[in-house]
Design an enzyme around this catalytic site. Structure first.
Site, PDB file in Angstrom:
ATOM      1  N   ASN A 154      13.824  -2.452 -12.281  1.00  0.00           N
ATOM      2  CA  ASN A 154      12.556  -2.694 -11.571  1.00  0.00           C
ATOM      3  C   ASN A 154      11.300  -2.350 -12.368  1.00  0.00           C
ATOM      4  O   ASN A 154      10.215  -2.786 -12.008  1.00  0.00           O
ATOM      5  CB  ASN A 154      12.552  -1.983 -10.218  1.00  0.00           C
ATOM      6  CG  ASN A 154      12.605  -0.494 -10.356  1.00  0.00           C
ATOM      7  OD1 ASN A 154      13.174   0.030 -11.315  1.00  0.00           O
ATOM      8  ND2 ASN A 154      12.031   0.204  -9.413  1.00  0.00           N
ATOM      9  N   GLU A 252      16.713  10.162 -12.306  1.00  0.00           N
ATOM     10  CA  GLU A 252      15.712   9.726 -11.316  1.00  0.00           C
ATOM     11  C   GLU A 252      16.376   8.633 -10.493  1.00  0.00           C
ATOM     12  O   GLU A 252      16.834   7.637 -11.051  1.00  0.00           O
ATOM     13  CB  GLU A 252      14.456   9.178 -12.003  1.00  0.00           C
ATOM     14  CG  GLU A 252      13.602  10.230 -12.661  1.00  0.00           C
ATOM     15  CD  GLU A 252      13.055  11.266 -11.706  1.00  0.00           C
ATOM     16  OE1 GLU A 252      12.997  11.004 -10.490  1.00  0.00           O
ATOM     17  OE2 GLU A 252      12.712  12.360 -12.170  1.00  0.00           O
ATOM     18  N   CYS A 286      10.923   2.620  -6.540  1.00  0.00           N
ATOM     19  CA  CYS A 286      11.575   3.821  -6.010  1.00  0.00           C
ATOM     20  C   CYS A 286      10.591   4.634  -5.185  1.00  0.00           C
ATOM     21  O   CYS A 286      10.984   5.411  -4.328  1.00  0.00           O
ATOM     22  CB  CYS A 286      12.132   4.649  -7.147  1.00  0.00           C
ATOM     23  SG  CYS A 286      10.917   4.941  -8.429  1.00  0.00           S
ATOM     24  N   GLU A 464      10.124  14.197 -15.653  1.00  0.00           N
ATOM     25  CA  GLU A 464       9.776  13.277 -16.731  1.00  0.00           C
ATOM     26  C   GLU A 464       8.258  13.253 -16.901  1.00  0.00           C
ATOM     27  O   GLU A 464       7.519  13.620 -16.008  1.00  0.00           O
ATOM     28  CB  GLU A 464      10.239  11.866 -16.373  1.00  0.00           C
ATOM     29  CG  GLU A 464      11.730  11.762 -16.191  1.00  0.00           C
ATOM     30  CD  GLU A 464      12.211  10.330 -16.292  1.00  0.00           C
ATOM     31  OE1 GLU A 464      12.191   9.777 -17.398  1.00  0.00           O
ATOM     32  OE2 GLU A 464      12.600   9.772 -15.261  1.00  0.00           O
TER      33      GLU A 464
HETATM   34  P1  NAD Z   1      21.871   0.935 -11.078  1.00  0.00           P
HETATM   35  O1  NAD Z   1      22.288   2.343 -10.868  1.00  0.00           O
HETATM   36  O2  NAD Z   1      22.750  -0.146 -10.608  1.00  0.00           O
HETATM   37  O3  NAD Z   1      21.678   0.663 -12.638  1.00  0.00           O
HETATM   38  C1  NAD Z   1      20.825   1.462 -13.432  1.00  0.00           C
HETATM   39  C2  NAD Z   1      21.317   1.429 -14.870  1.00  0.00           C
HETATM   40  O4  NAD Z   1      22.594   2.083 -14.937  1.00  0.00           O
HETATM   41  C3  NAD Z   1      21.527   0.025 -15.418  1.00  0.00           C
HETATM   42  O5  NAD Z   1      21.117  -0.002 -16.774  1.00  0.00           O
HETATM   43  C4  NAD Z   1      23.029  -0.154 -15.311  1.00  0.00           C
HETATM   44  O6  NAD Z   1      23.550  -1.078 -16.242  1.00  0.00           O
HETATM   45  C5  NAD Z   1      23.515   1.258 -15.610  1.00  0.00           C
HETATM   46  N1  NAD Z   1      24.855   1.574 -15.096  1.00  0.00           N
HETATM   47  C6  NAD Z   1      25.483   1.050 -14.017  1.00  0.00           C
HETATM   48  N2  NAD Z   1      26.708   1.610 -13.884  1.00  0.00           N
HETATM   49  C7  NAD Z   1      26.849   2.504 -14.893  1.00  0.00           C
HETATM   50  C8  NAD Z   1      27.879   3.401 -15.282  1.00  0.00           C
HETATM   51  N3  NAD Z   1      29.023   3.487 -14.597  1.00  0.00           N
HETATM   52  N4  NAD Z   1      27.674   4.188 -16.351  1.00  0.00           N
HETATM   53  C9  NAD Z   1      26.535   4.133 -17.036  1.00  0.00           C
HETATM   54  N5  NAD Z   1      25.522   3.292 -16.732  1.00  0.00           N
HETATM   55  C10 NAD Z   1      25.670   2.491 -15.663  1.00  0.00           C
HETATM   56  O7  NAD Z   1      20.395   0.812 -10.497  1.00  0.00           O
HETATM   57  P2  NAD Z   1      19.449  -0.502 -10.460  1.00  0.00           P
HETATM   58  O8  NAD Z   1      19.974  -1.392  -9.394  1.00  0.00           O
HETATM   59  O9  NAD Z   1      19.245  -1.061 -11.830  1.00  0.00           O
HETATM   60  O10 NAD Z   1      18.055   0.119 -10.047  1.00  0.00           O
HETATM   61  C11 NAD Z   1      17.682   0.296  -8.711  1.00  0.00           C
HETATM   62  C12 NAD Z   1      17.728   1.754  -8.346  1.00  0.00           C
HETATM   63  O11 NAD Z   1      16.949   2.512  -9.250  1.00  0.00           O
HETATM   64  C13 NAD Z   1      17.159   2.050  -6.973  1.00  0.00           C
HETATM   65  O12 NAD Z   1      18.008   2.919  -6.264  1.00  0.00           O
HETATM   66  C14 NAD Z   1      15.850   2.758  -7.279  1.00  0.00           C
HETATM   67  O13 NAD Z   1      15.392   3.622  -6.289  1.00  0.00           O
HETATM   68  C15 NAD Z   1      16.149   3.446  -8.541  1.00  0.00           C
HETATM   69  N6  NAD Z   1      14.933   3.741  -9.278  1.00  0.00           N
HETATM   70  C16 NAD Z   1      14.499   5.034  -9.305  1.00  0.00           C
HETATM   71  C17 NAD Z   1      13.344   5.372  -9.964  1.00  0.00           C
HETATM   72  C18 NAD Z   1      12.877   6.789  -9.996  1.00  0.00           C
HETATM   73  O14 NAD Z   1      12.117   7.111 -10.864  1.00  0.00           O
HETATM   74  N7  NAD Z   1      13.307   7.647  -9.082  1.00  0.00           N
HETATM   75  C19 NAD Z   1      12.608   4.391 -10.627  1.00  0.00           C
HETATM   76  C20 NAD Z   1      13.069   3.077 -10.574  1.00  0.00           C
HETATM   77  C21 NAD Z   1      14.242   2.765  -9.899  1.00  0.00           C
END
Ligand code: NAD
Length: 483
Positions: A154, A252, A286, A464
Site C-alpha cells: 500500500n 508494523e 494502516c 520506525e
Molecule cells: P502481507 O503480510 O500479505 O505482505 C507483506 C509482505 O510480506 C509482502 O512483501 C509479502 O510478500 C511478504 N510475506 C508474505 N508472507 C510471507 C512469509 N511467510 N514470510 C516472509 N514474508 C512474507 O501484507 P500486505 O497485504 O502486503 O499489506 C497489507 C497489510 O499491511 C495490512 O494489514 C496493513 O494494515 C499493513 N500495513 C501496516 C502498516 C503499518 O505501518 N502499521 C503500513 C502499511 C500496511
C-alpha cells in the site's frame, strides 16, 4: 509490444534472467489490461546469493566514512525528489493511489533519504564517569549487520524508503523484498540506488513471493535484523522465526483506528477529517479511520452531511486528475471489501450509501465508498481491519462512552478526536493507548521525521523513522578503559 523483462538487484547488478524463472506480471488496477512491467521472479537460491553478498559487504560498509554514507543517501533523495512526477505516475499506475497522493508519497520517500543523509553525520556516542577511580566509560552505536526488509503493497516507495535509508545510514547492508503487487516502484528505487555510489553487495533487492523468497530471507542465519510491515498474520509468523534464531525484529502491522467526533466539533473540520482519514487512498492505509464514534448531539446533522460528501466523491482512474478515490489495489482485495460489506448488511448495519462495485470499460477494481450506520461494537465491520473504503459509524452518548469505544480494540496504531474542547483533547492525548494520537486531524497522514508506530496488535519492537530508527538499526556497545 511486450516490455523488457525486469529482475532483482543482487551484488551490485541487475540479475540477467536465465529464461527459467517464473514471470510476474504487474497490472494496473485502474485498467488490468495495462501491464505496467514484467519481472523474472527470484527464488530461494537467489535469496541466499543476495544475503551472502550483503554479508561480504558488511565490514567495509560498517566502517565506511560517514561522509560517504551521507553523500550516497543525499544523492538518492535528490533524484527521487527531482523525478517526483514520473515516479508518482508509476506508483499511481501500479497501486491505484491517485496521482496527487502518489506524488506526495514520492516526496516523502525522497525526504526520508535526505533526513538520514544528515543523520549519518550526527554524533551518537556518550561518555560516562565510572564508579571506579581511573576508569573511563563510553558507549557507541554499532551496525547490526545484514538487515532483511519486507514491505507491503500500500506504500510502494515510502515504506521501502523509510526502512532502507536508516539501515544504510547506520552502516548496515540490506536485502529488500517488496510486495509482489507493486514491484515497479521498488525496481525504480533500486535503479536509483544502483547509481548512487554504494559498494556492491551493500544493497540488494529481490522480486519474489513472500512464502518462498520472504521466508528464506527471514530464516537465513546471516540476516541479523528483520524490519517488516504488512499484515498481522505474516507479522506473527516472522516474529516467531526471528525470536527462535534471536534476530532483531521490528513489525508494523494492522490497525482499526477510531476517530471520535464530539458534539462540540467544528462541523467542517469533522467532515474533512472523517472523509480524508476513511476514504482517501481508497481506505488502504494502516492508519485509516475505519471506525467513526460520534456523540448523539451532532450525530443527525453530521451523518446527513457526511452522506452527501461521500456520495460526491469521484471514483475513477488513478491517473485522472479529477479522481478523488482510485481503484482497490487488486481483485482479491476487492473481494475482501465486498465480503465485509455483505457481512455488515447481514449483521444488521444500515448501508447509507455506496458499497457497489462500479463496472467500467477496462475492468478496473472500482468500489463506491461505503458508509454504514446503526453499527454495534460486535460487528465484523467494526472490529476487523478491512483495508478498503468502508466506514462504520457508532453512535454514543458522551465522551466517556466514546473514549471507552475507541479503546475497545486489539489494535493500537492511530486514534483521533475532533473537538473544540481542550479538556477532551488533553484527556485523549494523555490516555489513548494508540501509538499515534491526532486532534482535529485525520488518523492517517504523518510526518517523516518523527517516530512512527503503534501498540498492542499493531506494532512490535522499536519505533520506525526519525532519530528513533537508530534504536533498531544499531546495537549499543559499552567500552571501559583504565586511564
Ligand atoms: P502481507 O503480510 O500479505 O505482505 C507483506 C509482505 O510480506 C509482502 O512483501 C509479502 O510478500 C511478504 N510475506 C508474505 N508472507 C510471507 C512469509 N511467510 N514470510 C516472509 N514474508 C512474507 O501484507 P500486505 O497485504 O502486503 O499489506 C497489507 C497489510 O499491511 C495490512 O494489514 C496493513 O494494515 C499493513 N500495513 C501496516 C502498516 C503499518 O505501518 N502499521 C503500513 C502499511 C500496511
Amino acid at each position: 509490444m511486450t516490455s523488457p523483462l525486469k529482475s532483482s538487484f543482487v551484488n551490485g547488478a541487475f540479475v540477467e534472467p536465465s529464461g527459467a524463472e517464473q514471470i510476474l506480471e504487474n497490472r494496473n488496477p485502474s485498467d488490468p489490461r495495462d501491464i505496467v512491467d514484467r519481472f523474472a521472479r527470484a527464488d530461494e537460491q537467489l535469496t541466499h546469493v543476495a544475503v551472502e553478498a550483503a554479508n561480504a559487504a558488511v565490514s567495509a560498509w560498517a566502517t565506511s566514512n560517514p561522509q560517504l554514507r551521507a553523500d550516497v543517501l543525499d544523492r538518492i533523495g535528490s533524484e527521487i525528489l527531482a523525478r517526483r512526477e514520473e515516479l508518482g505516475r508509476l506508483l499511481a499506475r501500479e497501486e491505484g493511489k491517485v496521482l496527487r497522493e502518489a506524488m506526495g508519497e514520492v516526496d516523502r520517500a525522497g525526504r526520508s533519504f535526505k533526513f538520514y543523509a544528515q543523520e549519518a553525520l550526527r554524533a551518537s556516542g556518550e561518555k560516562y564517569e565510572s564508579v571506579r577511580p581511573g576508569v573511563g566509560i563510553d558507549t557507541s552505536r554499532q551496525p547490526v549487520g545484514v538487515v532483511g526488509i519486507i514491505s507491503p503493497w500500500n506504500f510502494p516507495i515510502a515504506i521501502p524508503a523509510w526502512k532502507i535509508a536508516p539501515a544504510l545510514c547506520f552502516g548496515n547492508c540490506v536485502v529488500f523484498k517488496p510486495a509482489e503487487m507493486v514491484p515497479s516502484s521498488a525496481w525504480a528505487l533500486a535503479e536509483i540506488i544502483s547509481r548512487s555510489g554504494l559498494p556492491a553487495g551493500v544493497f540488494n533487492m529481490l522480486i519474489g513471493p513472500g512464502r518462498s523468497v520472504g521466508d528464506a530471507l527471514m530464516r537465513h542465519p546471516l540476516v541479523k535484523a528483520i524490519s517488516f510491515t504488512g499484515s498481522e498474520q505474516t507479522g506473527r509468523q516472522i516474529a516467531a522465526i526471528a525470536v527462535e534464531r534471536m534476530a532483531k525484529v521490528q513489525l508494523e502491522m494492522g490497525g482499526k483506528n477510531p476517530l471520535i467526533v464530539m458534539d462540540d466539533a467544528d462541523m467542517e473540520v469533522a467532515l474533512d477529517v472523517a472523509l480524508q482519514g476513511s476514504f482517501f487512498s481508497t481506505g488502504q492505509r494502516c492508519t485509516a479511520s475505519s471506525r467513526l464514534i460520534v456523540t448523539e448531539g451532532i450525530y443527525p446533522e453530521f451523518i446527513a452531511r457526511l452522506t452527501e460528501r461521500t456520495r460526491a466523491l469521484k471514483v475513477g482512474d488513478a491517473l485522472d486528475a479529477s479522481t478523488d478515490i482510485g481503484p482497490v489495489a487488486d481483485a482479491k482485495q476487492l473481494e475482501v471489501d465486498l465480503d465485509f460489506i455483505r457481512s455488515g448488511i447481514a449483521e444488521g448495519a444500515t448501508l447509507v450509501c455506496g458499497g457497489e462495485r462500479l463496472v467500467r470499460e477496462g475492468g478496473g477494481y472500482f468500489l463506491e465508498p461505503a458508509l454504514f450506520v446503526d453499527v454495534t461494537p460486535e460487528m465484523r465491520i467494526y472490529r476487523e481491519e478491512i483495508f478498503g473504503p468502508v466506514l462504520s459509524v457508532l453512535k454514543v452518548r458522551n465522551y466517556e462512552e466514546a473514549f471507552a469505544a475507541a479503546e475497545d480494540t486489539p489494535f493500537g496504531l492511530s486514534a483521533g478526536i475532533v473537538t473544540t474542547s481542550l479538556k477532551y483533547a488533553e484527556h485523549f492525548k494523555r490516555n489513548s493507548s494508540a501509538g499515534m494520537v491526532m486532534v482535529n486531524l485525520p488518523t492517517a497522514g504523518v510526518d517523516y521525521h518523527v517516530p512512527f508506530g503503534g501498540n498492542r496488535g499493531s506494532s512490535y519492537g522499536p519505533r520506525e523513522q526519525g532519530t528513533y530508527a537508530r534504536e533498531f538499526f544499531t546495537r549499543v556497545k559499552t567500552s571501559y578503559q583504565l586511564s
